[in-house]
Design a protein around this motif. Structure first.
Motif, short mmCIF file in Angstrom:
data_model
loop_
_atom_site.label_atom_id
_atom_site.label_comp_id
_atom_site.label_asym_id
_atom_site.label_seq_id
_atom_site.Cartn_x
_atom_site.Cartn_y
_atom_site.Cartn_z
N VAL A 182 -3.52 5.61 -4.73
CA VAL A 182 -4.37 6.64 -4.92
C VAL A 182 -4.04 7.40 -6.15
O VAL A 182 -4.99 7.87 -7.13
CB VAL A 182 -4.85 7.75 -3.99
N GLU A 183 -2.83 7.28 -6.69
CA GLU A 183 -2.27 8.23 -8.01
C GLU A 183 -2.29 7.00 -9.18
O GLU A 183 -1.54 5.84 -9.10
CB GLU A 183 -0.99 8.61 -7.57
N ASP A 184 -2.87 7.44 -10.19
CA ASP A 184 -2.85 6.57 -11.31
C ASP A 184 -1.45 6.30 -11.81
O ASP A 184 -1.09 5.09 -12.20
CB ASP A 184 -3.76 7.26 -12.42
N PHE B 109 -4.97 -1.25 -7.41
CA PHE B 109 -6.00 -1.06 -6.91
C PHE B 109 -5.87 0.57 -6.52
O PHE B 109 -4.81 1.02 -6.02
CB PHE B 109 -6.44 -1.72 -5.54
N SER B 110 -6.85 1.18 -6.62
CA SER B 110 -6.95 2.77 -6.07
C SER B 110 -7.17 2.67 -4.54
O SER B 110 -7.05 3.83 -4.07
CB SER B 110 -7.90 3.48 -6.62
N VAL C 214 0.96 -1.16 0.00
CA VAL C 214 -0.12 -0.03 -0.05
C VAL C 214 0.77 1.30 -0.14
O VAL C 214 1.56 1.37 1.02
CB VAL C 214 -0.98 -0.04 1.23
N GLY C 215 0.80 2.09 -1.06
CA GLY C 215 1.66 3.31 -1.17
C GLY C 215 2.98 2.81 -2.13
O GLY C 215 3.82 2.02 -1.68
N TYR C 216 3.06 3.50 -3.34
CA TYR C 216 4.11 3.25 -4.03
C TYR C 216 4.99 4.91 -4.02
O TYR C 216 5.37 4.93 -5.26
CB TYR C 216 3.67 2.74 -5.41
N GLY C 217 5.25 5.35 -3.16
CA GLY C 217 6.19 6.40 -3.25
C GLY C 217 7.77 5.92 -2.77
O GLY C 217 7.79 4.82 -3.31
N LYS D 273 0.22 2.76 -12.81
CA LYS D 273 0.69 2.27 -13.93
C LYS D 273 2.30 1.84 -13.86
O LYS D 273 2.55 0.64 -14.49
CB LYS D 273 0.45 3.49 -14.79
N GLU D 274 2.78 2.42 -13.18
CA GLU D 274 4.25 2.22 -12.94
C GLU D 274 4.70 0.83 -12.41
O GLU D 274 5.31 -0.07 -12.65
CB GLU D 274 5.01 3.30 -12.34
#
Length: 98
Positions: A34-36, A51-52, A7-10, A40-41
């Protein structure tokens, strides 16, 4: 192979994903962000379902554990949600702000 729901891809999400892949024993099989663009990345780099929201991921993905790498103010809520879904949780520190 341990199926991880990330959860979270920062910054930290990227680091955790690389570490899971490096073990050869775990794979990010689902990712919520939450970020498209981040979804995608992740789909391209990790070959995983995206998932969003955490709720959508927990409802649809077959996971062995959930790794929370979101901003700190979201940790407590997300850890509780994943635990209520019966998933072991790994959480970036701190667990909560208070």
């Amino acid at each position: 192979m341990i199926k991880v729901g990330l959860v979270g891809y920062g910054f930290m999400g990227h680091m955790h994903a690389q570490c899971y892949e490096a073990t050869g024993k775990a794979k990010v099989s689902a990712l919520a962000d939450v970020e498209d663009e981040r979804r995608k990345e992740a789909c391209e780099k990790l070959d995983c379902r995206t998932f969003s929201s955490l709720g959508d991921m927990l409802a649809s993905a077959d996971l062995d554990m959930v790794d929370i790498c979101t901003p700190t103010y979201l940790h407590e809520e997300m850890v509780i949600a994943a635990a209520k879904a019966g998933k072991p949780v790994f959480c970036e520190k701190p667990m909560s702000l208070s």
